[in-house]
Structure formats: structure tokens, C-alpha cells
Design a protein around this motif. Structure first.
Motif, short mmCIF file in Angstrom:
data_model
loop_
_atom_site.label_atom_id
_atom_site.label_comp_id
_atom_site.label_asym_id
_atom_site.label_seq_id
_atom_site.Cartn_x
_atom_site.Cartn_y
_atom_site.Cartn_z
N ASP A 86 1.65 -2.83 2.13
CA ASP A 86 1.86 -2.24 3.45
C ASP A 86 2.38 -0.81 3.39
O ASP A 86 2.78 -0.24 4.41
N MET A 87 2.38 -0.21 2.20
CA MET A 87 2.96 1.12 2.04
C MET A 87 2.24 2.15 2.90
O MET A 87 1.01 2.14 3.01
N THR A 88 3.04 3.03 3.48
CA THR A 88 2.53 4.14 4.27
C THR A 88 3.12 5.43 3.72
O THR A 88 4.31 5.50 3.45
N LEU A 89 2.27 6.42 3.57
CA LEU A 89 2.70 7.77 3.19
C LEU A 89 2.62 8.66 4.43
O LEU A 89 2.11 8.23 5.47
N ALA A 90 3.07 9.87 4.34
CA ALA A 90 3.01 10.79 5.48
C ALA A 90 1.57 10.97 5.97
O ALA A 90 1.34 11.18 7.17
N GLN A 91 0.61 10.85 5.06
CA GLN A 91 -0.80 11.06 5.42
C GLN A 91 -1.47 9.80 5.98
O GLN A 91 -2.62 9.86 6.40
N GLY A 92 -0.79 8.65 5.91
CA GLY A 92 -1.37 7.42 6.45
C GLY A 92 -1.11 6.23 5.55
O GLY A 92 -0.40 6.33 4.54
N ARG A 93 -1.69 5.11 5.94
CA ARG A 93 -1.54 3.88 5.15
C ARG A 93 -2.25 4.04 3.81
O ARG A 93 -3.34 4.60 3.75
N VAL A 94 -1.63 3.51 2.76
CA VAL A 94 -2.19 3.66 1.42
C VAL A 94 -3.57 3.02 1.32
O VAL A 94 -4.46 3.57 0.68
N ASP A 95 -3.78 1.86 1.95
CA ASP A 95 -5.09 1.23 1.87
C ASP A 95 -6.18 2.10 2.49
O ASP A 95 -7.28 2.23 1.95
N ALA A 96 -5.88 2.78 3.60
CA ALA A 96 -6.85 3.67 4.23
C ALA A 96 -7.07 4.92 3.38
O ALA A 96 -8.21 5.39 3.24
N LEU A 97 -6.01 5.46 2.81
CA LEU A 97 -6.14 6.63 1.94
C LEU A 97 -7.00 6.29 0.72
O LEU A 97 -7.81 7.11 0.28
N LEU A 98 -6.82 5.08 0.19
CA LEU A 98 -7.62 4.65 -0.96
C LEU A 98 -9.10 4.59 -0.60
O LEU A 98 -9.95 5.02 -1.38
N ARG A 99 -9.42 4.08 0.56
CA ARG A 99 -10.83 4.02 0.99
C ARG A 99 -11.43 5.43 1.05
O ARG A 99 -12.60 5.63 0.73
N ALA A 100 -10.63 6.42 1.43
CA ALA A 100 -11.11 7.81 1.49
C ALA A 100 -11.36 8.39 0.10
O ALA A 100 -12.04 9.41 -0.01
N CYS A 101 -10.86 7.73 -0.93
CA CYS A 101 -11.05 8.17 -2.32
C CYS A 101 -12.11 7.32 -3.01
O CYS A 101 -12.11 7.18 -4.22
N GLY A 102 -13.02 6.76 -2.23
CA GLY A 102 -14.01 5.81 -2.73
C GLY A 102 -14.93 6.36 -3.81
O GLY A 102 -15.53 5.58 -4.56
N ASP A 103 -15.03 7.68 -3.93
CA ASP A 103 -15.91 8.25 -4.94
C ASP A 103 -15.23 8.39 -6.31
O ASP A 103 -15.87 8.77 -7.28
N GLN A 104 -13.95 8.06 -6.39
CA GLN A 104 -13.21 8.14 -7.64
C GLN A 104 -13.29 6.80 -8.35
O GLN A 104 -12.83 5.79 -7.82
N GLY A 105 -13.85 6.77 -9.53
CA GLY A 105 -14.03 5.51 -10.25
C GLY A 105 -12.72 4.89 -10.68
O GLY A 105 -11.89 5.55 -11.30
N ILE A 106 -12.53 3.62 -10.31
CA ILE A 106 -11.33 2.88 -10.72
C ILE A 106 -11.69 1.41 -10.82
O ILE A 106 -12.40 0.87 -9.95
N GLU A 107 -11.23 0.76 -11.90
CA GLU A 107 -11.50 -0.67 -12.08
C GLU A 107 -10.31 -1.31 -12.77
O GLU A 107 -9.67 -0.70 -13.63
N PRO A 108 -10.00 -2.56 -12.42
CA PRO A 108 -8.89 -3.25 -13.07
C PRO A 108 -9.19 -3.48 -14.54
O PRO A 108 -10.34 -3.70 -14.92
N LEU A 109 -8.16 -3.44 -15.36
CA LEU A 109 -8.32 -3.79 -16.78
C LEU A 109 -8.17 -5.28 -16.95
O LEU A 109 -7.45 -5.94 -16.26
#
Length: 159
Positions: A136-159
Motif C-alpha cells: 500500500d506504499m504511496t510516494l509523493a508521485q502516487g501509489r507505488v503499484d501505479a508508478l510501477l505500471r508506468a515503468c512497464g517497459d523496464q524489464g524485471i523478473e523475480p529470481l
């Protein structure tokens, strides 16, 4: 006795044995007498952002500390140095990178430390591990889950 503060740390490495290095750094951080309750996200493989080199292993940690922000920064840099961190140029590949992301609700913009970290809202390799620790973390720019969706072009995968 000083009060405890909550700090959030971003961890990354892409040289040597990154996952092993992150585990060792977390052990060293958690062993410090002024650090308690160090909780760690999952580990993620990520592509470099604004840089070249091998993929990174990234994670985040939330901890309680009696250290002041600059004291904690000094501890993080000492751990980096013990793991062979060098800074030949901006965004160079690294054996270990430990970033102080947040410290309570403190805001500062000093010569050595800016809080909260000024670019964390733009980086999936920071946002995804933070969600593990606080969905549920929120930063000044918005909720972290929404900010993560905006970074969808950055490759990330769980190890």
C-alpha cells in the motif's frame, strides 16, 4: 537512548556474484548494533536503466535504526566499499549499490543525501521490491503499484 526510525534501502549489483553479494551486505547491515528488524523483499533480475552492462539483481529492505540519516548513509557506503564498490563514472556497473530511499517522512536535499530518493518513482527495480514490503506504499508521485505500471517497459523478473 535514541528513538528508532524506519529506513528503506534499495540494493543492487551486477558484477561478480550479485545475489550472493546482496545477501552478505544484508547480513552486514542487519548485524550493526543500531539496526533492528531488517526485512527484505524478494530478489529481482533487472536490465540496466540509463546504463550498459550485465543484468542487475535488485532488492529492497525496510529496517529500524537508531542511526541518523547521514550515519546510515556512511554505514551503507562502508558496506559498499568492503564489497569492492568503485565509482569510475555515473551508472557504471557495480559490485554493490546501496541507496537510502526513505527515512521516516524526512525530506532533505543536501550535498551528500537527498530524501526521498529523487528517481525511485521512475525505476521498476526499486518500485517492485518496495511492493513486496508494503503493498500500500504511496510516494509523493502516487501509489507505488501505479508508478510501477508506468515503468512497464523496464524489464524485471523475480529470481
Amino acid at each position: 537512548m535514541k528513538d528508532f526510525h524506519t529506513a528503506w534501502i534499495g540494493l543492487g549489483a551486477n558484477l561478480g556474484e550479485p545475489a550472493q553479494t546482496l545477501r552478505r551486505a544484508l547480513d552486514e547491515l542487519g548485524a550493526h548494533p543500531a539496526v533492528e528488524d531488517c526485512r527484505v523483499s524478494g530478489f529481482y533480475r533487472t536490465r540496466p536503466v540509463d546504463a550498459g552492462g550485465p543484468d542487475y539483481v535488485n532488492a529492497a529492505a525496510r529496517l529500524s535504526t537508531r542511526l541518523a540519516p547521514l550515519e546510515l548513509l556512511d554505514l551503507l557506503q562502508d558496506i559498499e566499499n568492503r564489497h569492492g564498490r568503485s565509482r569510475p563514472y555515473r551508472n557504471a556497473p557495480r559490485t554493490l549499490d546501496l541507496d537510502l530511499l526513505r527515512y521516516d517522512g524526512l525530506r532533505c536535499d543536501g550535498p551528500r543525501l537527498t530524501l526521498p530518493h529523487p528517481r525511485m518513482h521512475q525505476r521498476a527495480f526499486v518500485l517492485r521490491p518496495l511492493l513486496d514490503l508494503d503493498p500500500d506504499m504511496t510516494l509523493a508521485q502516487g501509489r507505488v503499484d501505479a508508478l510501477l505500471r508506468a515503468c512497464g517497459d523496464q524489464g524485471i523478473e523475480p529470481l
